[in-house]
Write an enzyme that holds these catalytic residues in place. Structure first.
Site, PDB file in Angstrom:
ATOM      1  N   ASP A 134      74.661  -5.412 -34.458  1.00 35.09           N
ATOM      2  CA  ASP A 134      75.569  -4.905 -35.494  1.00 35.09           C
ATOM      3  C   ASP A 134      76.518  -3.966 -34.762  1.00 35.09           C
ATOM      4  OD1 ASP A 134      76.659  -4.295 -37.978  1.00 35.09           O
ATOM      5  OD2 ASP A 134      75.343  -2.567 -38.232  1.00 35.09           O
ATOM      6  N   GLU A 162      77.760  -9.648 -35.538  1.00 36.54           N
ATOM      7  CA  GLU A 162      78.472  -9.656 -36.820  1.00 36.54           C
ATOM      8  C   GLU A 162      79.937  -9.960 -36.590  1.00 36.54           C
ATOM      9  OE1 GLU A 162      77.576  -6.629 -39.954  1.00 36.54           O
ATOM     10  OE2 GLU A 162      79.747  -6.391 -39.926  1.00 36.54           O
ATOM     11  N   ASP A 171      72.036   0.492 -39.380  1.00 36.37           N
ATOM     12  CA  ASP A 171      72.598  -0.393 -38.352  1.00 36.37           C
ATOM     13  C   ASP A 171      71.492  -1.184 -37.649  1.00 36.37           C
ATOM     14  OD1 ASP A 171      75.482   1.208 -37.999  1.00 36.37           O
ATOM     15  OD2 ASP A 171      73.750   2.475 -38.427  1.00 36.37           O
TER      16      ASP A 171
END
Lengths: 179, 179
Positions: free
Chosen positions: A7, A68, A141
């Site tokens: 992430d 991501e 996260d």
């Protein structure tokens, strides 16, 4: 299949390693956050992200890295840092010949909660359940990085079938032309 | 002072090396473009940008790398690639301990043409004149990279004076506290 989920972020870059195959219980291998000081120079922060990701790749030897996919609709300042951190993660993986897969936030949310609009708490709760953890990984996260890895493991069979179909179609088309 | 200017991009990343000091004629040491195929995977493209930048750093040993500051107001797709390529350029420089400076497009245009709203042709014409070239460097990304390097050489004295003033102020404040 062992997947490192990333992430991306400059201040906090979530990282999580999950092992397993679609349709069977998954195992968390590791989870953490690569942090860089907000007052450091941008170049130095990118070097720190690189060192952090390299360490995770060295230690866990994933077969795939799921990152991501960054959109620029959000906050201008944040999104630039996110795009830059994601570039470093993709670079580290590609340099080693590890395949990189990108998944959108809504794909990830839909994969683990069933809804592309789920909130952080819901994602954290499902990651906890799916990986049979005692508590949701903190910070968010870190949980998001695990969710990315889970999403990738579950989507991979469909993506592979799609790629095989495309390759077959291309091969058939070539054969048709040369015949 | 020898500066490598980088106009970041995935398809075409402009690079230009300029040597000189503010107030004296400048010299172009080299100019070029690092290209990556649009149909390659993103990770592979970032690896190719890294290899290209590394080659320019090896060959020209700049004391500073000036990179265009990326904003996300523009086209969503393009800006992500630009942010990612700029991250790779900054990473390569910072990893070697070479200072990285960011300049906005309007700072660069204003530096070389006198107007922050100058068009590509005007920037190309001024770069040609300032570096005493026979023709504007092609493509525009290459000319923009040289303009970035020129902008940095010209702005550096002011930036250094500012940094020195800030350092002096901080030192005086510390002295005041300990006295």
């Amino acid at each position: 299949m062992r997947v490192l989920g990333v992430d991306p972020g400059l201040t906090r870059c979530g990282v999580g390693v999950v092992e397993g195959v679609a349709g069977q219980p998954l195992t968390m291998i590791g989870v953490g956050v690569v942090r860089t000081p907000a007052d450091a120079e941008l170049g130095q922060r990118l070097v720190a992200v690189e060192q952090g990701i390299e360490q995770w790749l060295d230690e866990h030897r994933p077969e795939c890295v799921a990152v991501e996919r960054v959109f620029s609709q959000h906050n201008v300042r944040t999104v630039m840092g996110t795009a830059q951190a994601s570039a470093v993660a993709m670079l580290c993986a590609a340099r080693r010949g590890i395949p990189v897969a990108l998944h959108t936030p809504s794909e990830v949310k839909a994969a683990v909660t069933g809804s592309g609009r789920a909130d952080k708490a819901q994602v954290g709760a499902m990651v906890t359940r799916l990986l049979r953890l005692d508590a949701p990984p903190k910070p968010a996260d870190a949980a998001d990085a695990l969710a990315l890895a889970i999403c990738h493991i579950w989507r991979a069979p469909a993506q592979n079938r799609l790629q095989q179909a495309v390759a077959l179609h291309a091969a058939t088309a070539r054969k048709g032309r040369t015949a």
